[in-house]
Design an enzyme around this catalytic site. Structure first.
Site, PDB file in Angstrom:
ATOM      1  N   LYS A 202      -2.756  23.970  64.734  1.00  0.00           N
ATOM      2  CA  LYS A 202      -1.884  23.839  63.568  1.00  0.00           C
ATOM      3  C   LYS A 202      -1.717  25.221  62.940  1.00  0.00           C
ATOM      4  CE  LYS A 202      -1.357  21.585  59.112  1.00  0.00           C
ATOM      5  NZ  LYS A 202      -1.813  20.514  58.217  1.00  0.00           N
ATOM      6  N   ARG A 212       5.184  19.269  51.607  1.00  0.00           N
ATOM      7  CA  ARG A 212       4.342  19.526  50.429  1.00  0.00           C
ATOM      8  C   ARG A 212       5.026  19.008  49.171  1.00  0.00           C
ATOM      9  NH1 ARG A 212       2.139  25.549  52.223  1.00  0.00           N
ATOM     10  NH2 ARG A 212       1.149  24.824  54.146  1.00  0.00           N
ATOM     11  N   LYS A 225      -2.533  29.074  53.193  1.00  0.00           N
ATOM     12  CA  LYS A 225      -3.524  28.387  54.032  1.00  0.00           C
ATOM     13  C   LYS A 225      -3.940  29.235  55.226  1.00  0.00           C
ATOM     14  CE  LYS A 225      -2.105  23.767  52.496  1.00  0.00           C
ATOM     15  NZ  LYS A 225      -1.946  22.330  52.865  1.00  0.00           N
ATOM     16  N   LYS A 256       1.424  21.828  66.139  1.00  0.00           N
ATOM     17  CA  LYS A 256       2.217  21.669  64.931  1.00  0.00           C
ATOM     18  C   LYS A 256       2.488  23.031  64.298  1.00  0.00           C
ATOM     19  CE  LYS A 256       1.847  19.676  60.392  1.00  0.00           C
ATOM     20  NZ  LYS A 256       0.983  19.184  59.371  1.00  0.00           N
ATOM     21  N   SER A 282       8.373  18.519  58.639  1.00  0.00           N
ATOM     22  CA  SER A 282       9.372  18.289  57.586  1.00  0.00           C
ATOM     23  C   SER A 282      10.470  19.350  57.549  1.00  0.00           C
ATOM     24  CB  SER A 282       8.661  18.223  56.234  1.00  0.00           C
ATOM     25  OG  SER A 282       7.913  19.402  55.997  1.00  0.00           O
ATOM     26  N   TYR A 321      10.063  12.206  61.677  1.00  0.00           N
ATOM     27  CA  TYR A 321      10.678  11.413  60.605  1.00  0.00           C
ATOM     28  C   TYR A 321      11.932  10.697  61.106  1.00  0.00           C
ATOM     29  CZ  TYR A 321       7.399  14.220  58.016  1.00  0.00           C
ATOM     30  OH  TYR A 321       6.238  14.803  57.597  1.00  0.00           O
TER      31      TYR A 321
END
Ligand code: PBG
Length: 334
Positions: A202, A212, A225, A256, A282, A321
């Site tokens: 990731k 987020r 991060k 990812k 997303s 999605y």
């Protein structure tokens, strides 16, 4: 003149592209409803469907509507959904205690879906960010995201999700040692058949922005991060992480984001042959939707083309999605 065998004109690749029948016959990969995992956002309330503005067509759903969505997914033949919580602001704390509350919103949704649609595989998200006052996936102590204390919390979270009925645990936190700790805890607590789909590779990616927003962690996030998610410049490291997670007891591994990291998907599949998944995240979804809504691209065709790319790159499945939309199209074609 006699054509030379072995080169043009004897060799013409266009022969197998000349008709739909021949194209279908010579097609190497296929996209099926069996390849889909549908990420769903859950929130408090009853009969609430609250649109996420940066993800057109995606809403945060109250538990009863998550159950409806799961029923719809089952009718479409989608094998799995993945539940992500939008936690009420007053339950986001530095100690993240809501994360392992058996009755938190995610665990209530898992129970409700399991009761109504037992055949649906339920995947979870294991990370502290939806519960953390500062938006990080791990505990923050003196500005540092601490690893080992976080792993202990993630194990508690895992067990609460398994108790609620989760089929697939999805650690998305990128702490070291979490897979082994989770696997051991699951084995020792009577959950030996619960699978782990590790977010093994990731990346620290800007493609997560809309997500987020959806879980309400973006505006809270202090810093970035990069001390736990991967550097987008690295590829060999991804192989080492995947190997590590498989060794520690992951059943399936994920890369990812998706489309910008297809090279990693292919290498992962070729190297390990393990069940390999990609997350079409997303930001990837938002880009396609935005361009489609502007009439700049054909959204449906690009959706299908992008999902096929994951299959071509060796993925066994995709978190997307688009899952219900693509499932409907595949159903109509069948
Ligand atoms: C949180 C988590 C993230 C996503 C899934 N789980 C965001 C992040 O790491 O900041 C991203 C999913 C998406 O963008 O669709 N641990």
């Amino acid at each position: 003149m006699r054509p030379t065998i072995g080169q043009y004109p004897a060799t013409r690749f266009r022969r197998l592209r000349k008709s739909d029948a021949l194209r279908r016959l010579s097609q190497e990969n296929a996209l099926s409803v069996n390849d889909l995992i549908w990420p769903i956002f859950v929130r408090e309330g009853e009969n609430i469907s609250e649109p996420v503005s940066s993800m057109p067509g995606v809403s945060r759903l109250s538990v009863n509507l998550v159950v409806k969505a799961a029923e719809e997914a089952a009718e479409l033949g989608i094998p799995a959904i993945c539940i992500f919580p939008y936690t009420d602001p007053d339950k986001r704390t530095e100690d993240c205690a809501e994360a392992w509350n058996p009755d938190n919103i995610a665990n209530r949704a898992i129970r409700a879906v399991k009761a109504a649609v037992p055949e649906m595989a339920i995947m979870t998200d294991v990370a502290l960010d939806p519960y953390n006052a500062n938006g990080h996936d791990g505990f923050v102590q003196d500005g540092i995201i601490v690893n080992d204390e976080t792993v202990e919390a993630l194990v508690k979270m895992t067990l609460a999700q398994a108790d609620a009925g989760a089929d697939i645990i999805g650690p998305s936190d990128m702490m070291d040692g979490r897979i082994g700790a989770m696997r051991l805890a699951l084995e020792m607590s009577g959950h030996k058949d619960v699978a782990i789909l590790s977010y093994a590779a990731k990346y620290a990616s800007a493609f997560y922005g809309p997500f987020r927003d959806a879980v309400g962690a973006g505006s809270r996030l202090v810093g970035d991060k990069k001390t736990y998610q991967m550097n987008p410049a690295n590829a060999d490291e991804a192989m080492r992480l995947i190997e590590r997670d498989l060794t520690e007891g992951a059943d399936m591994v994920m890369v990812k984001p998706g489309l910008p990291y297809l090279d990693i998907c292919r290498r992962a599949k070729d190297t390990f042959g393990a069940p390999t998944y990609a997350y079409q995240v997303s930001g990837e979804y938002a880009m396609i939707m935005a361009a489609a809504e502007n009439g700049w691209i054909d959204g449906e065709k690009i959706m299908l083309e992008s999902l096929m790319a994951f299959r071509r790159a060796g993925c066994d499945g995709v978190l997307t999605y688009f899952a219900p939309r693509v499932a409907r199209i595949l159903q109509d074609k069948a």
